[in-house]
Each structure stands twice: as C-alpha cells, then as structure tokens.
Scaffold this motif. Sequence first.
Motif, PDB file in Angstrom:
ATOM      1  N   VAL A 136       0.858  -1.160   0.094  1.00 46.45           N
ATOM      2  CA  VAL A 136       0.009   0.123   0.190  1.00 46.45           C
ATOM      3  C   VAL A 136       0.937   1.207  -0.025  1.00 46.45           C
ATOM      4  O   VAL A 136       0.645   2.424  -0.562  1.00 46.45           O
ATOM      5  CB  VAL A 136      -1.095  -0.007   1.186  1.00 46.45           C
ATOM      6  N   LYS A 139       2.184   1.817  -3.412  1.00 43.43           N
ATOM      7  CA  LYS A 139       1.157   2.333  -4.365  1.00 43.43           C
ATOM      8  C   LYS A 139       0.894   3.657  -4.212  1.00 43.43           C
ATOM      9  O   LYS A 139       0.853   4.462  -5.120  1.00 43.43           O
ATOM     10  CB  LYS A 139      -0.010   1.493  -4.053  1.00 43.43           C
ATOM     11  N   ARG A 140       0.747   4.301  -2.890  1.00 41.99           N
ATOM     12  CA  ARG A 140       0.680   5.694  -2.599  1.00 41.99           C
ATOM     13  C   ARG A 140       2.100   6.435  -3.089  1.00 41.99           C
ATOM     14  O   ARG A 140       1.836   7.294  -3.819  1.00 41.99           O
ATOM     15  CB  ARG A 140       0.780   5.932  -0.985  1.00 41.99           C
ATOM     16  N   ASP A 177      -4.679   1.945   6.063  1.00 42.99           N
ATOM     17  CA  ASP A 177      -5.279   1.595   4.892  1.00 42.99           C
ATOM     18  C   ASP A 177      -6.678   1.005   5.342  1.00 42.99           C
ATOM     19  O   ASP A 177      -7.450   0.802   4.350  1.00 42.99           O
ATOM     20  CB  ASP A 177      -4.438   0.176   4.643  1.00 42.99           C
TER      21      ASP A 177
END
Length: 199
Positions: A136, A139-140, A177
Amino acid sequence: MATNITWHGNVTHEERVQITQKKGATIWLTGLSASGKSTVACALETYLLKLGFPAYRLDGDNVRFGLNKDLGFSEKDRNENIRRISEVAKLFADGCIIALTSFISPYKKDRDAARKLHQDAELPFVEVFVDVPIEVAEKRDPKGLYKKARQGIIKNFTGIDDPYESPEHPEIHLHTDKQSVEECVETILDYLKNRKIIG
C-alpha cells in the motif's frame, strides 16, 4: 563531548504546568515512508491547536532543512537524527507543549532511547505505530521514493534495502489503509484524554 557545563533552570516542569494549566508530551509517530505519519500528525496538530493546546510538529523532512541538514541516511546518521529529535521533543514536552514527531525511525533501539529519555524526565511519551502494508505504501508513494529505491537510485531505503523494526508494544496502533485520517486523530485524542494529558 562537552565539558565544564552546568544545567541552568529557574522554572521547574511542575511550576510550568501550574502556571500554564497545560501538560506537555511527545507523540512519536513511526512507520514506513508513505504510511501516513505526516498526514495524521498535521491533522492532529491542527485539531489540538484549535482546542487550545500548544502543539508543534517535528517532521522527518522539515528538520533536514535546518537542524539535521548535515546528516545523510546511513544507519549512523539515522541514529543521530533520531537522537537529536528525541532531545528537542523532550524540551518541547518539558515546556508544556505537545510535540508531534513524524519520523520513520526504523530502529527499535533508537525509539527505546527516545522513550527512556522522556521516562527519565518523567514526561509522557506515546508511541504511535502508523502501520500499513508495504504494498500500500508503494502504491501511494507520493514522492516517488519507492520507485527510485527499486531502481537502485536511492540506497538504504527503509522497507526495500534497509529494515524497519515494527514496534512491539506501541501505546497506539493505527492502520491507515483501514482507518480514515479523522478516525486516526480521534483514536490518539481519546488516548490523550484518558491519560489526562489533555482535558
């Protein structure tokens, strides 16, 4: 090492608390890059100030423009980075200000040293693990740092070619998240209220 020095002070912490009617503390947010530390710290700082509680955020990037601009990202420099921030945060807390530190601070021994520094001074230290799966965080990747680390452009990057040692017993464990920024802030505020750090 400095020699021939003496600590000077004329107002005790207890007197500061009595005069200001406020309590200082250090809220230590730790987690991977792009975990949401700074986002949560910014929102918490704004909320505390609006409630009338003195608060100041010490951010991992910001301090490298001044106080720690002589440090790189080797393990030794990271250790010194956190040591300096620990001392500054302790001064804020002693001054009845809530210090919000948002640093990756990947090594447990450095975070433990920061905690002990505050405990020895009888000042509240609240470790907040801002937890997120590395997938995550990648991805950010708002600054493009993971991409550069994967390409070998950035060396010693936490989570890629340097370790992150997760807190074992943090006072607060956030999952950014799964939780909104508002929910994260509320969780920290509830803890501070329960500990009577804020009224």
